[in-house]
Structure formats: structure tokens, C-alpha cells
Write a protein that holds these residues in place. Structure first.
Motif, mmCIF file in Angstrom:
data_model
loop_
_atom_site.group_PDB
_atom_site.id
_atom_site.type_symbol
_atom_site.label_atom_id
_atom_site.label_comp_id
_atom_site.label_asym_id
_atom_site.label_seq_id
_atom_site.Cartn_x
_atom_site.Cartn_y
_atom_site.Cartn_z
ATOM 1 N N THR A 19 -1.507 -9.132 -9.761
ATOM 2 C CA THR A 19 -2.297 -8.527 -8.688
ATOM 3 C C THR A 19 -3.644 -8.075 -9.231
ATOM 4 O O THR A 19 -3.839 -7.960 -10.445
ATOM 5 C CB THR A 19 -1.586 -7.309 -8.075
ATOM 6 N N TYR A 20 -4.564 -7.812 -8.316
ATOM 7 C CA TYR A 20 -5.848 -7.219 -8.668
ATOM 8 C C TYR A 20 -6.254 -6.270 -7.555
ATOM 9 O O TYR A 20 -5.691 -6.301 -6.461
ATOM 10 C CB TYR A 20 -6.930 -8.285 -8.913
ATOM 11 N N GLU A 21 -7.201 -5.406 -7.840
ATOM 12 C CA GLU A 21 -7.681 -4.441 -6.859
ATOM 13 C C GLU A 21 -8.921 -4.993 -6.172
ATOM 14 O O GLU A 21 -9.969 -5.127 -6.784
ATOM 15 C CB GLU A 21 -8.000 -3.103 -7.526
ATOM 16 N N ASP A 22 -8.768 -5.329 -4.901
ATOM 17 C CA ASP A 22 -9.888 -5.769 -4.079
ATOM 18 C C ASP A 22 -10.523 -4.506 -3.507
ATOM 19 O O ASP A 22 -9.826 -3.691 -2.906
ATOM 20 C CB ASP A 22 -9.381 -6.676 -2.961
ATOM 21 N N PRO A 23 -11.836 -4.317 -3.702
ATOM 22 C CA PRO A 23 -12.479 -3.092 -3.224
ATOM 23 C C PRO A 23 -12.312 -2.847 -1.717
ATOM 24 O O PRO A 23 -12.291 -1.704 -1.276
ATOM 25 C CB PRO A 23 -13.956 -3.287 -3.564
ATOM 26 N N GLY A 26 -7.640 -3.198 -1.299
ATOM 27 C CA GLY A 26 -6.677 -2.609 -2.233
ATOM 28 C C GLY A 26 -5.974 -3.675 -3.054
ATOM 29 O O GLY A 26 -6.533 -4.738 -3.322
ATOM 30 N N SER A 27 -4.737 -3.410 -3.416
ATOM 31 C CA SER A 27 -3.975 -4.316 -4.271
ATOM 32 C C SER A 27 -3.661 -5.627 -3.544
ATOM 33 O O SER A 27 -3.174 -5.630 -2.424
ATOM 34 C CB SER A 27 -2.672 -3.642 -4.695
#
Length: 78
Positions: A19-23, A26-27
Motif C-alpha cells: 500500500t501507499y498513502e495517497d494524499p 489515504g491508504s
């Protein structure tokens, strides 16, 4: 384009990096996020696939990516 085509068929994220944090949202699952961004660019990709500039050498790869978008991404393959 070739890296994206290779990714489309066989990429699996390393454990712990799924996963990554999309501004803005979110996740997000890494594969899901990339697929969504490519799908969001479909109109632009179609314009690029039809653009003969530079001798049109970019067109086959873009057309293949569009075909793969239509087929979907197999999680079994990556």
C-alpha cells in the motif's frame, strides 16, 4: 511504456509495500492505485496511440497497453 507493460503482467509488490498513502484518498493498494491512474489516463492514451508524430514508434506500445486495460490485470500473473 515498456516498463509499464512489463509491470502490467507480472509485478508483485515486496512484502510490507503493498500500500501507499495517497494524499487525496489515504491508504491505497499499490496495484489498485497504479491501475486506477492508468485507467484515468485512457483518453490521453488513446490520443497518443493515434498520434503519428516522431514516426509513430510509440504507438504499438500504447495500443498494447490499451488492449491490456480492456482485458484487465490478472492478479494471478502478478
Amino acid at each position: 511504456m515498456n516498463a509499464l507493460l512489463d509491470w502490467w503482467g507480472c509485478f508483485c509488490p515486496e512484502p510490507g509495500f503493498e500500500t501507499y498513502e495517497d494524499p487525496s484518498t489515504g491508504s491505497v493498494g499499490l496495484i489498485e492505485g497504479i491501475v486506477r491512474r492508468v485507467r484515468d489516463a485512457t483518453d490521453m492514451l488513446r490520443r497518443v496511440a493515434d498520434d503519428p508524430s516522431g514516426g509513430g514508434g510509440h504507438r504499438p506500445g500504447v495500443r498494447l497497453l490499451l488492449a491490456r486495460l480492456d482485458e484487465g490485470r490478472s492478479e494471478a500473473g502478478g
